[in-house]
Design a protein around this motif. Sequence first.
Motif, PDB file in Angstrom:
ATOM      1  N   ALA A   1     -29.019  32.149  49.845  1.00 34.46           N
ATOM      2  CA  ALA A   1     -29.390  31.217  48.945  1.00 34.46           C
ATOM      3  C   ALA A   1     -30.660  31.759  48.220  1.00 34.46           C
ATOM      4  O   ALA A   1     -30.672  32.360  46.995  1.00 34.46           O
ATOM      5  CB  ALA A   1     -30.009  29.912  49.282  1.00 34.46           C
TER       6      ALA A   1
ATOM      7  N   LYS B   1     -15.805  24.110  52.188  1.00 33.41           N
ATOM      8  CA  LYS B   1     -15.500  23.275  53.346  1.00 33.41           C
ATOM      9  C   LYS B   1     -16.532  23.701  54.479  1.00 33.41           C
ATOM     10  O   LYS B   1     -16.524  24.753  54.787  1.00 33.41           O
ATOM     11  CB  LYS B   1     -14.160  23.775  53.836  1.00 33.41           C
ATOM     12  CG  LYS B   1     -13.524  22.546  54.571  1.00 33.41           C
ATOM     13  CD  LYS B   1     -12.150  22.717  54.810  1.00 33.41           C
ATOM     14  CE  LYS B   1     -11.675  21.696  55.832  1.00 33.41           C
ATOM     15  NZ  LYS B   1     -10.316  21.858  56.471  1.00 33.41           N
ATOM     16  N   ALA B   2     -17.181  22.619  54.612  1.00 35.80           N
ATOM     17  CA  ALA B   2     -18.209  22.731  55.938  1.00 35.80           C
ATOM     18  C   ALA B   2     -17.750  22.137  57.075  1.00 35.80           C
ATOM     19  O   ALA B   2     -17.543  20.908  57.550  1.00 35.80           O
ATOM     20  CB  ALA B   2     -19.880  22.074  55.607  1.00 35.80           C
TER      21      ALA B   2
ATOM     22  N   SER C   1     -22.133  24.884  60.545  1.00 31.98           N
ATOM     23  CA  SER C   1     -23.129  24.257  59.722  1.00 31.98           C
ATOM     24  C   SER C   1     -24.125  25.414  59.007  1.00 31.98           C
ATOM     25  O   SER C   1     -24.508  25.222  57.951  1.00 31.98           O
ATOM     26  CB  SER C   1     -24.178  23.413  60.208  1.00 31.98           C
ATOM     27  OG  SER C   1     -24.852  24.219  61.203  1.00 31.98           O
TER      28      SER C   1
ATOM     29  N   GLN D   1     -22.719  28.218  39.847  1.00 29.94           N
ATOM     30  CA  GLN D   1     -22.516  27.497  38.850  1.00 29.94           C
ATOM     31  C   GLN D   1     -23.602  27.134  37.810  1.00 29.94           C
ATOM     32  O   GLN D   1     -23.061  26.864  36.645  1.00 29.94           O
ATOM     33  CB  GLN D   1     -21.846  25.980  39.543  1.00 29.94           C
ATOM     34  CG  GLN D   1     -21.258  25.018  38.516  1.00 29.94           C
ATOM     35  CD  GLN D   1     -20.956  23.776  39.136  1.00 29.94           C
ATOM     36  OE1 GLN D   1     -21.545  22.984  39.385  1.00 29.94           O
ATOM     37  NE2 GLN D   1     -19.556  23.604  39.630  1.00 29.94           N
TER      38      GLN D   1
ATOM     39  N   GLN E   1     -21.677  17.450  55.824  1.00 27.82           N
ATOM     40  CA  GLN E   1     -20.087  17.449  56.157  1.00 27.82           C
ATOM     41  C   GLN E   1     -19.722  17.798  57.344  1.00 27.82           C
ATOM     42  O   GLN E   1     -19.057  17.569  58.171  1.00 27.82           O
ATOM     43  CB  GLN E   1     -19.505  18.081  54.848  1.00 27.82           C
ATOM     44  CG  GLN E   1     -17.866  17.868  54.909  1.00 27.82           C
ATOM     45  CD  GLN E   1     -17.445  18.748  54.040  1.00 27.82           C
ATOM     46  OE1 GLN E   1     -17.097  19.917  53.955  1.00 27.82           O
ATOM     47  NE2 GLN E   1     -16.913  18.058  52.927  1.00 27.82           N
ATOM     48  N   SER E   2     -20.716  18.972  57.604  1.00 24.89           N
ATOM     49  CA  SER E   2     -20.193  19.762  58.817  1.00 24.89           C
ATOM     50  C   SER E   2     -20.618  18.931  60.143  1.00 24.89           C
ATOM     51  O   SER E   2     -19.916  18.728  61.217  1.00 24.89           O
ATOM     52  CB  SER E   2     -21.015  21.102  59.011  1.00 24.89           C
ATOM     53  OG  SER E   2     -20.878  21.819  60.432  1.00 24.89           O
TER      54      SER E   2
ATOM     55  N   TRP F   1     -22.662  27.023  50.448  1.00 27.93           N
ATOM     56  CA  TRP F   1     -22.548  25.952  49.334  1.00 27.93           C
ATOM     57  C   TRP F   1     -23.784  26.232  48.267  1.00 27.93           C
ATOM     58  O   TRP F   1     -23.760  25.894  47.236  1.00 27.93           O
ATOM     59  CB  TRP F   1     -22.876  24.557  50.087  1.00 27.93           C
ATOM     60  CG  TRP F   1     -21.397  24.102  50.551  1.00 27.93           C
ATOM     61  CD1 TRP F   1     -20.764  24.924  51.289  1.00 27.93           C
ATOM     62  CD2 TRP F   1     -20.903  22.758  50.535  1.00 27.93           C
ATOM     63  NE1 TRP F   1     -19.603  24.153  51.816  1.00 27.93           N
ATOM     64  CE2 TRP F   1     -19.836  22.801  51.312  1.00 27.93           C
ATOM     65  CE3 TRP F   1     -20.998  21.645  49.823  1.00 27.93           C
ATOM     66  CZ2 TRP F   1     -18.807  21.832  51.331  1.00 27.93           C
ATOM     67  CZ3 TRP F   1     -20.489  20.722  50.107  1.00 27.93           C
ATOM     68  CH2 TRP F   1     -19.128  20.507  50.997  1.00 27.93           C
ATOM     69  N   ALA F   2     -24.867  26.586  49.052  1.00 30.97           N
ATOM     70  CA  ALA F   2     -26.068  26.793  48.000  1.00 30.97           C
ATOM     71  C   ALA F   2     -25.792  28.104  47.042  1.00 30.97           C
ATOM     72  O   ALA F   2     -26.053  27.815  45.845  1.00 30.97           O
ATOM     73  CB  ALA F   2     -27.394  27.271  48.946  1.00 30.97           C
ATOM     74  N   LEU F   3     -25.187  29.028  47.566  1.00 31.46           N
ATOM     75  CA  LEU F   3     -24.926  30.230  46.656  1.00 31.46           C
ATOM     76  C   LEU F   3     -23.987  29.606  45.569  1.00 31.46           C
ATOM     77  O   LEU F   3     -24.138  30.129  44.470  1.00 31.46           O
ATOM     78  CB  LEU F   3     -24.383  31.215  47.601  1.00 31.46           C
ATOM     79  CG  LEU F   3     -24.142  32.601  46.779  1.00 31.46           C
ATOM     80  CD1 LEU F   3     -25.388  32.974  46.129  1.00 31.46           C
ATOM     81  CD2 LEU F   3     -23.260  33.363  47.366  1.00 31.46           C
ATOM     82  N   ARG F   4     -23.198  28.979  45.844  1.00 38.13           N
ATOM     83  CA  ARG F   4     -22.044  28.463  45.043  1.00 38.13           C
ATOM     84  C   ARG F   4     -22.751  27.498  43.812  1.00 38.13           C
ATOM     85  O   ARG F   4     -22.630  27.665  42.796  1.00 38.13           O
ATOM     86  CB  ARG F   4     -20.977  27.454  45.593  1.00 38.13           C
ATOM     87  CG  ARG F   4     -19.630  27.164  44.923  1.00 38.13           C
ATOM     88  CD  ARG F   4     -18.865  26.404  45.728  1.00 38.13           C
ATOM     89  NE  ARG F   4     -17.571  26.135  44.710  1.00 38.13           N
ATOM     90  CZ  ARG F   4     -17.265  24.982  44.620  1.00 38.13           C
ATOM     91  NH1 ARG F   4     -17.519  24.077  45.324  1.00 38.13           N
ATOM     92  NH2 ARG F   4     -15.936  24.598  43.681  1.00 38.13           N
ATOM     93  N   ALA F   5     -23.614  26.637  44.313  1.00 36.34           N
ATOM     94  CA  ALA F   5     -24.666  25.746  43.428  1.00 36.34           C
ATOM     95  C   ALA F   5     -25.291  26.654  42.568  1.00 36.34           C
ATOM     96  O   ALA F   5     -25.190  26.700  41.421  1.00 36.34           O
ATOM     97  CB  ALA F   5     -25.406  24.858  44.163  1.00 36.34           C
ATOM     98  N   LEU F   6     -25.873  27.758  42.849  1.00 35.04           N
ATOM     99  CA  LEU F   6     -26.660  28.629  42.223  1.00 35.04           C
ATOM    100  C   LEU F   6     -25.603  29.466  40.932  1.00 35.04           C
ATOM    101  O   LEU F   6     -25.771  29.216  39.908  1.00 35.04           O
ATOM    102  CB  LEU F   6     -27.172  30.082  43.109  1.00 35.04           C
ATOM    103  CG  LEU F   6     -27.983  30.987  42.194  1.00 35.04           C
ATOM    104  CD1 LEU F   6     -29.215  30.476  41.587  1.00 35.04           C
ATOM    105  CD2 LEU F   6     -28.116  32.085  43.187  1.00 35.04           C
TER     106      LEU F   6
ATOM    107  N   ALA G   1     -22.064  27.702  56.476  1.00 36.37           N
ATOM    108  CA  ALA G   1     -21.714  27.049  55.313  1.00 36.37           C
ATOM    109  C   ALA G   1     -22.873  26.404  54.482  1.00 36.37           C
ATOM    110  O   ALA G   1     -22.795  26.402  53.187  1.00 36.37           O
ATOM    111  CB  ALA G   1     -20.919  25.451  55.593  1.00 36.37           C
ATOM    112  N   THR G   2     -24.044  26.009  55.041  1.00 43.15           N
ATOM    113  CA  THR G   2     -25.225  25.491  54.291  1.00 43.15           C
ATOM    114  C   THR G   2     -25.637  26.659  53.187  1.00 43.15           C
ATOM    115  O   THR G   2     -25.786  26.466  52.012  1.00 43.15           O
ATOM    116  CB  THR G   2     -26.245  25.435  54.996  1.00 43.15           C
ATOM    117  OG1 THR G   2     -25.658  24.097  56.055  1.00 43.15           O
ATOM    118  CG2 THR G   2     -27.601  24.521  54.229  1.00 43.15           C
TER     119      THR G   2
ATOM    120  N   LEU H   1     -29.753  30.654  54.958  1.00 42.98           N
ATOM    121  CA  LEU H   1     -30.554  30.280  53.604  1.00 42.98           C
ATOM    122  C   LEU H   1     -31.093  31.384  52.942  1.00 42.98           C
ATOM    123  O   LEU H   1     -31.167  31.749  51.632  1.00 42.98           O
ATOM    124  CB  LEU H   1     -31.380  29.317  53.855  1.00 42.98           C
ATOM    125  CG  LEU H   1     -30.974  27.609  54.428  1.00 42.98           C
ATOM    126  CD1 LEU H   1     -31.974  26.876  54.792  1.00 42.98           C
ATOM    127  CD2 LEU H   1     -30.175  27.306  53.306  1.00 42.98           C
TER     128      LEU H   1
END
Lengths: 247, 247, 247, 247
Positions: free
Chosen positions: A116, A154-155, A160, A174, B174-175, A167-172, A163-164, A112
Amino acid sequence: MTSKLIAIVAGVGPGTGASVARKFAATYPVVLLARNPENFESLAKEINSSGGKAVGISTDISDPSSVKNAVESIKKEFGSDVGAAAAIFNASGGFLRKPFLEVPEEVFSKSLDVSAKGGFLFSQASLPFLLKGVEQKSQYPPTLIFTGATASVKANALMSSFATGKWALRALSQSLAREFGPQGVHVSHAIIDGVIDIPRTKERLKDQGPEAKLSADGIANDYWWLHTQPVTNFTWEIDLRPAVEKW
Amino acid sequence: MTSKLIAIVAGVGPGTGASVARKFAATYPVVLLARNPENFESLAKEINSSGGKAVGISTDISDPSSVKNAVESIKKEFGSDVGAAAAIFNASGGFLRKPFLEVPEEVFSKSLDVSAKGGFLFSQASLPFLLKGVEQKSQYPPTLIFTGATASVKANALMSSFATGKWALRALSQSLAREFGPQGVHVSHAIIDGVIDIPRTKERLKDQGPEAKLSADGIANDYWWLHTQPVTNFTWEIDLRPAVEKW
Amino acid sequence: MTSKLIAIVAGVGPGTGASVARKFAATYPVVLLARNPENFESLAKEINSSGGKAVGISTDISDPSSVKNAVESIKKEFGSDVGAAAAIFNASGGFLRKPFLEVPEEVFSKSLDVSAKGGFLFSQASLPFLLKGVEQKSQYPPTLIFTGATASVKANALMSSFATGKWALRALSQSLAREFGPQGVHVSHAIIDGVIDIPRTKERLKDQGPEAKLSADGIANDYWWLHTQPVTNFTWEIDLRPAVEKW
Amino acid sequence: MTSKLIAIVAGVGPGTGASVARKFAATYPVVLLARNPENFESLAKEINSSGGKAVGISTDISDPSSVKNAVESIKKEFGSDVGAAAAIFNASGGFLRKPFLEVPEEVFSKSLDVSAKGGFLFSQASLPFLLKGVEQKSQYPPTLIFTGATASVKANALMSSFATGKWALRALSQSLAREFGPQGVHVSHAIIDGVIDIPRTKERLKDQGPEAKLSADGIANDYWWLHTQPVTNFTWEIDLRPAVEKW
């Protein structure tokens, strides 16, 4: 090289970061951020000695004061009005394939912190430079690119922690794409879906031949392509994988 | 109530958390976790005085030692071998609709601390109870449910902080679903895509009538439904929204 | 049974369709649609002889005139003003695991004809009944449910034919959910991500035990749960898989 | 131009198709497929008179025998062993924004016929040429690109017809990418998320300035970029939209 605009690369090491830095250094002075100076020293030397300009700044991307210092160093080096044509976030951390109940809190938090919070701090630090790049009429729309991974979409079990953060970075990315696109900054996210061919992965997938791993220079070319897209044709997300990859 | 298995609800307040606690309290003794005791005191009293059993524990879900203390309190109250039939993570934080460059680092970190790290700590704390629930042949497969939001799947402009934590939480769920499903624990994620009808949202969407907001009791019913799915038919993710919601 | 509202099930066979028909027949008279009368005859008899009411209509769901005839038969049987409380589309076709260049055009078209065009014709035929169900104050919001599959969200190699029809059907369900939700009709899509335990799949996954396959009755329960969601809490999509399934 | 490999473009009209054809014609002889010869005649003339080579073939992409004839014409023109370096599917149909119950079956079927069945027939026709391109050591990996739309990933209300065909096409592209990547053919899908600046859209978004619409030439550049990706770095999907687009 006559560009007054710079490129900033965070997460420089002997892989994608270095390839990206070399690619953008052909056009822009580059700022290389890494926690450990060993990760940028020889690269900066190489770029500087071959006609480009590179400045390495030791930075802990997850530490607000360290990132603030990096911003000050950039302004000192290039002038307080310097704009950026590109900023690339390539840092990651917290990779661990382990049963969830054995994942230490430190590793989870590391993911994180780097992906993130690091992505957040890097974006807050670089966007003002990129917006200046818009004002200063950058030839190509100033571009902020985030490096993602399979784990960004994909997690999987046992993944975990990594991936966590991803995914946070991808949200940022977007959210930033939606907010800063209309302001002329191009924000992109690249899903690197495979093993990158770098010294550290030398032994992996050996039996599958030289084409089973992603080329780091190829990724750099793809980032450059994203950078050169005109304001009418912005791509937020690309995926990248070897042709032979199962997905 | 004869169940020896408990249900644990994190993020109890005057909304979804309370409805979920009431619903599960009809079958299981419930543990109510919230940082501020005011958020669970009257609810615990209500459940205890109406034939159920509820224990409130003041817990900062993003603080490892606070969560550890909660685990100790649960074992002291219910016995060190107690199993859980359900654990519901309903906490969230870091909501802020603001231009990215004005988002304070504290708010961004708060979202990560509560949604991502909090989700991690809650899962590491509750999964051992849930696995004991599997051993102890829980009537319904022990269930771990995470409350998501629109921002769990869409990172809108000005929503970077909240979305980042929520995407991270979804990745975690998900994980965990992939890892713990085969061990008999049902892990689910609910995308709450709309305004929930709770005291705090009384003034919102008033002109659209009483059906424009999600019912918190309805959400609790849906969580209960997830809980009762047999081991052959697990749902990882549901979305929930009012019929009139635009999406 | 006192309901004046009916339920319509398309794609009745010895699996999910039959379980769904039995489940909804406990509350509503059911119309059973299948191309081959063998697929509904014994089921209709079973329902009719056990206190319910079932009417089978031989229908080619991909043929406009056949579907039109089915609508006429329904009106003749139940009155021209009859409303529906539920309509479930469970038909599928064009399943073939084969290298793309060996897929016959007929099989590819079959998938489109049944899943996409069939879904379209069934929706156009059943929505007027469902909208009447809204007018006639159905106890639960009238519900239109589509049965999806793993191939609805993932188009694997060698699965082009089946996946293409299934993605099309999912698109249809999403568009209808957005259009008809505000009119009081609940449209849902279920991703059945695993092998269903029906006579035809008896030999599959045998070594993994009885819990490795989805229960068809369980799916029917899940559809019923979707049907009973109130207008404030509609779910568009659920996924369903055995706990042990890899995904 | 010395390439012996050809490029095939289906769905040529005064927009993306023409831009793509011009772009690829700078390197390869191009085959232009459109139902109506008016759509390729002047373009073919333009390319042929400016040093390139273009052959137009009147083709109904949703008709198996018409597509078969096109294949024969290509072999007659370029030799039966000719390989292809690129094939681009740009056809679409069945666009209609209308309440679902007013959508004629013909329009819905048209969308499926062009996007889904057309995509299938074009792929079965062009992949043998592309596989020959692999054998003949095409400079860049032979590439099959499908043009998608906003409706490829989001099925809005009133858009059931167009979305259904587009989701089907996206599924096809994903399945083909997984099957043919390992064989050396690069399969991609582009989500065109906005209005393209072509004669037909002249009046749209006028008040938002010249940068509110996608450049068709820009799309062609992006397709060319996809084409030049090496076998280690394949992108399956890109999205493309104007910087100012809301999404």
